[in-house]
Scaffold this motif. Structure first.
Motif, mmCIF file in Angstrom:
data_model
loop_
_atom_site.group_PDB
_atom_site.id
_atom_site.type_symbol
_atom_site.label_atom_id
_atom_site.label_comp_id
_atom_site.label_asym_id
_atom_site.label_seq_id
_atom_site.Cartn_x
_atom_site.Cartn_y
_atom_site.Cartn_z
ATOM 1 N N GLN A 1 0.855 -1.127 0.009
ATOM 2 C CA GLN A 1 0.051 0.055 -0.010
ATOM 3 C C GLN A 1 0.675 1.274 -0.012
ATOM 4 O OE1 GLN A 1 -3.086 -0.289 -0.852
ATOM 5 N NE2 GLN A 1 -4.355 -0.474 0.866
ATOM 6 N N SER A 2 2.066 1.430 0.634
ATOM 7 C CA SER A 2 2.758 2.311 1.093
ATOM 8 C C SER A 2 3.400 2.617 -0.610
ATOM 9 C CB SER A 2 4.043 2.118 1.864
ATOM 10 O OG SER A 2 3.541 2.166 3.081
ATOM 11 N N LEU A 3 3.764 1.347 -1.270
ATOM 12 C CA LEU A 3 4.380 1.628 -2.559
ATOM 13 C C LEU A 3 3.188 2.281 -3.598
ATOM 14 C CD1 LEU A 3 6.509 -1.731 -2.772
ATOM 15 C CD2 LEU A 3 7.532 0.847 -2.417
ATOM 16 N N LEU A 4 1.959 1.760 -3.413
ATOM 17 C CA LEU A 4 0.975 2.097 -4.091
ATOM 18 C C LEU A 4 0.772 3.658 -4.020
ATOM 19 C CD1 LEU A 4 -1.645 -0.937 -4.316
ATOM 20 C CD2 LEU A 4 -0.165 0.024 -6.319
ATOM 21 N N ILE A 5 0.877 4.051 -2.921
ATOM 22 C CA ILE A 5 0.692 5.589 -2.485
ATOM 23 C C ILE A 5 1.875 6.383 -3.367
ATOM 24 C CG2 ILE A 5 0.898 7.402 -0.570
ATOM 25 C CD1 ILE A 5 -1.673 6.133 -0.690
ATOM 26 N N ILE A 6 3.190 6.055 -3.229
ATOM 27 C CA ILE A 6 4.190 6.543 -3.898
ATOM 28 C C ILE A 6 3.896 6.585 -5.535
ATOM 29 C CG2 ILE A 6 6.574 6.623 -4.587
ATOM 30 C CD1 ILE A 6 6.912 5.372 -1.807
ATOM 31 N N LEU A 7 3.190 5.326 -6.097
ATOM 32 C CA LEU A 7 2.938 5.470 -7.403
ATOM 33 C C LEU A 7 1.825 6.226 -7.831
ATOM 34 C CD1 LEU A 7 3.370 3.792 -10.350
ATOM 35 C CD2 LEU A 7 1.826 2.258 -9.342
ATOM 36 N N GLU A 8 0.734 6.436 -7.034
ATOM 37 C CA GLU A 8 -0.487 7.234 -7.147
ATOM 38 C C GLU A 8 0.072 8.723 -7.158
ATOM 39 O OE1 GLU A 8 -4.102 6.683 -7.989
ATOM 40 O OE2 GLU A 8 -2.506 5.193 -8.418
ATOM 41 N N ILE A 9 1.057 9.077 -6.310
ATOM 42 C CA ILE A 9 1.357 10.405 -6.171
ATOM 43 C C ILE A 9 2.264 10.705 -7.689
ATOM 44 C CG2 ILE A 9 2.883 12.217 -5.262
ATOM 45 C CD1 ILE A 9 2.475 10.733 -2.483
ATOM 46 N N SER A 10 2.926 9.814 -7.964
ATOM 47 C CA SER A 10 3.435 10.333 -9.256
ATOM 48 C C SER A 10 2.611 10.145 -10.654
ATOM 49 C CB SER A 10 4.560 9.166 -9.625
ATOM 50 O OG SER A 10 4.098 7.760 -9.748
ATOM 51 N N VAL A 11 1.396 9.296 -10.472
ATOM 52 C CA VAL A 11 0.526 9.171 -11.375
ATOM 53 C C VAL A 11 -0.288 10.776 -11.417
ATOM 54 C CG1 VAL A 11 -1.644 8.048 -12.122
ATOM 55 C CG2 VAL A 11 0.184 6.723 -11.710
ATOM 56 N N SER A 12 -0.687 10.986 -10.021
ATOM 57 C CA SER A 12 -1.217 12.400 -9.962
ATOM 58 C C SER A 12 -0.578 13.351 -10.911
ATOM 59 C CB SER A 12 -1.460 12.848 -8.752
ATOM 60 O OG SER A 12 -0.509 12.971 -8.088
ATOM 61 N N ILE A 13 0.774 13.426 -10.623
ATOM 62 C CA ILE A 13 1.683 14.676 -11.454
ATOM 63 C C ILE A 13 1.756 14.394 -12.837
ATOM 64 C CG2 ILE A 13 3.782 15.606 -11.404
ATOM 65 C CD1 ILE A 13 4.156 14.760 -8.551
ATOM 66 N N ILE A 14 1.691 13.123 -13.137
ATOM 67 C CA ILE A 14 2.113 12.598 -14.517
ATOM 68 C C ILE A 14 0.735 12.967 -15.382
ATOM 69 C CG2 ILE A 14 2.289 10.789 -16.364
ATOM 70 C CD1 ILE A 14 4.417 9.497 -14.091
ATOM 71 N N GLN A 15 -0.272 12.622 -14.856
ATOM 72 C CA GLN A 15 -1.753 12.724 -15.746
ATOM 73 C C GLN A 15 -2.096 14.352 -15.696
ATOM 74 O OE1 GLN A 15 -3.568 10.686 -17.237
ATOM 75 N NE2 GLN A 15 -2.086 9.228 -16.788
ATOM 76 N N ALA A 16 -1.659 15.242 -14.772
ATOM 77 C CA ALA A 16 -1.728 16.647 -14.683
ATOM 78 C C ALA A 16 -0.760 17.064 -16.023
ATOM 79 C CB ALA A 16 -1.603 17.370 -13.645
ATOM 80 N N TYR A 17 0.267 16.586 -16.024
ATOM 81 C CA TYR A 17 1.327 17.062 -16.962
ATOM 82 C C TYR A 17 1.001 16.847 -18.381
ATOM 83 C CZ TYR A 17 5.692 17.526 -19.626
ATOM 84 O OH TYR A 17 6.542 17.685 -20.486
ATOM 85 N N VAL A 18 0.464 15.365 -18.568
ATOM 86 C CA VAL A 18 -0.044 15.004 -19.712
ATOM 87 C C VAL A 18 -1.373 15.795 -20.339
ATOM 88 C CG1 VAL A 18 -1.131 12.940 -21.029
ATOM 89 C CG2 VAL A 18 0.889 12.763 -19.473
ATOM 90 N N ILE A 19 -2.370 15.901 -19.445
ATOM 91 C CA ILE A 19 -3.311 16.629 -20.051
ATOM 92 C C ILE A 19 -3.182 18.170 -20.404
ATOM 93 C CG2 ILE A 19 -4.444 17.473 -17.853
ATOM 94 C CD1 ILE A 19 -7.146 16.635 -18.921
ATOM 95 N N SER A 20 -2.165 18.548 -19.760
ATOM 96 C CA SER A 20 -1.821 20.315 -19.880
ATOM 97 C C SER A 20 -1.048 19.986 -21.215
ATOM 98 C CB SER A 20 -1.295 20.917 -18.862
ATOM 99 O OG SER A 20 0.070 20.169 -18.262
ATOM 100 N N ILE A 21 -0.171 19.178 -21.301
ATOM 101 C CA ILE A 21 0.829 19.116 -22.520
ATOM 102 C C ILE A 21 -0.086 18.870 -23.781
ATOM 103 C CG2 ILE A 21 2.513 17.821 -23.754
ATOM 104 C CD1 ILE A 21 3.513 20.012 -21.844
ATOM 105 N N LEU A 22 -1.097 18.186 -23.557
ATOM 106 C CA LEU A 22 -1.883 17.660 -24.812
ATOM 107 C C LEU A 22 -2.826 18.963 -25.046
ATOM 108 C CD1 LEU A 22 -3.073 14.247 -24.218
ATOM 109 C CD2 LEU A 22 -1.265 14.641 -25.791
ATOM 110 N N SER A 23 -3.245 19.452 -24.208
ATOM 111 C CA SER A 23 -4.075 20.727 -24.367
ATOM 112 C C SER A 23 -3.467 21.790 -25.041
ATOM 113 C CB SER A 23 -4.604 21.364 -23.257
ATOM 114 O OG SER A 23 -5.613 20.380 -22.491
#
Length: 224
Positions: free
Chosen positions: A194-216
């Motif tokens: 669960q701790s590793l998944l939390i770290i993964l989810e933090i990175s996913v939250s940043i990556i998805q924000a970056y992807v949607i802003s770059i694609l826009s």
């Protein structure tokens, strides 16, 4: 009691109103304020992030860069990232996991790009439907394919964001739901996962924000 796995994404808190959407306003708490002459570390990190985003968007926007464009895309990045991050806290509703939110700003951006492109640069928009070097016999098919790909852009933007957020939360829910029946060793192993998944989810939250802003940003450059 949770009736099904997807009940954790239910935005309703009562039959008359939906108060969970107020969680979107929590991102204001993460905005740094300038109280002192010497900036805080959080403000310095925030300004460093803004500087990195500005340099990134300057490269993509090229000649079309102005303060309004930078404000739109940097605000979009911060809004999506902080909403994704807030959803990782217990008992806080993740508004970015719902298509109601993600589809709203995706449609607003897409309609704005299309209106600007077809009103200001109609010839360029028609030219963009047929890639350079396309054989004459394939031109009608290319126009159809390019038109369909253009129409589904807001859907792909919103579904990409919501699906990635939902997938991570569902995986964490599935793993934690078996905690009551596990031994001490496997319980520690589950907590580690669960701790590793939390770290993964933090990175996913940043990556998805970056992807949607770059694609826009890339979609906006196609209209100029």
């Amino acid at each position: 009691m949770m009736m099904n796995l997807f009940s954790i994404f239910d935005p309703m808190t009562s039959l008359s109103s939906s108060m969970n959407w107020i969680s979107s306003y929590y991102i204001i708490l993460f905005m740094p304020n300038m109280y002192w002459l010497i900036p805080s570390r959080w403000l310095m990190m925030y300004m460093l992030l803004l500087k990195m985003l500005t340099m990134e968007f300057k490269i993509l926007l090229n000649k079309n860069m102005n303060k309004m464009n930078l404000l739109i895309y940097i605000s979009l990045f911060l809004m999506v990232m902080l909403n994704n991050f807030m959803g990782l806290f217990p008992y806080i509703f993740t508004s970015s996991s719902h298509l109601i939110m993600s589809m709203t700003f995706s449609l607003i951006l897409w309609i704005s790009f299309m209106l600007f492109g077809w009103i200001k640069n109609m010839n360029y928009m028609f030219i963009h439907l047929v890639p350079q070097g396309t054989p004459a016999i394939l031109m009608p098919f290319m126009v159809l394919i390019e038109s369909i790909s253009n129409i589904i852009r807001p859907g792909t933007l919103s579904v990409r964001l919501s699906a990635n957020i939902i997938a991570g939360h569902l995986l964490m829910t599935l793993i934690s739901s078996t905690g009551n029946n596990l031994s001490f060793f496997f319980l520690l192993l589950m907590l580690l996962i669960q701790s590793l998944l939390i770290i993964l989810e933090i990175s996913v939250s940043i990556i998805q924000a970056y992807v949607i802003s770059i694609l826009s940003t890339l979609y906006s450059t196609e209209t100029n």
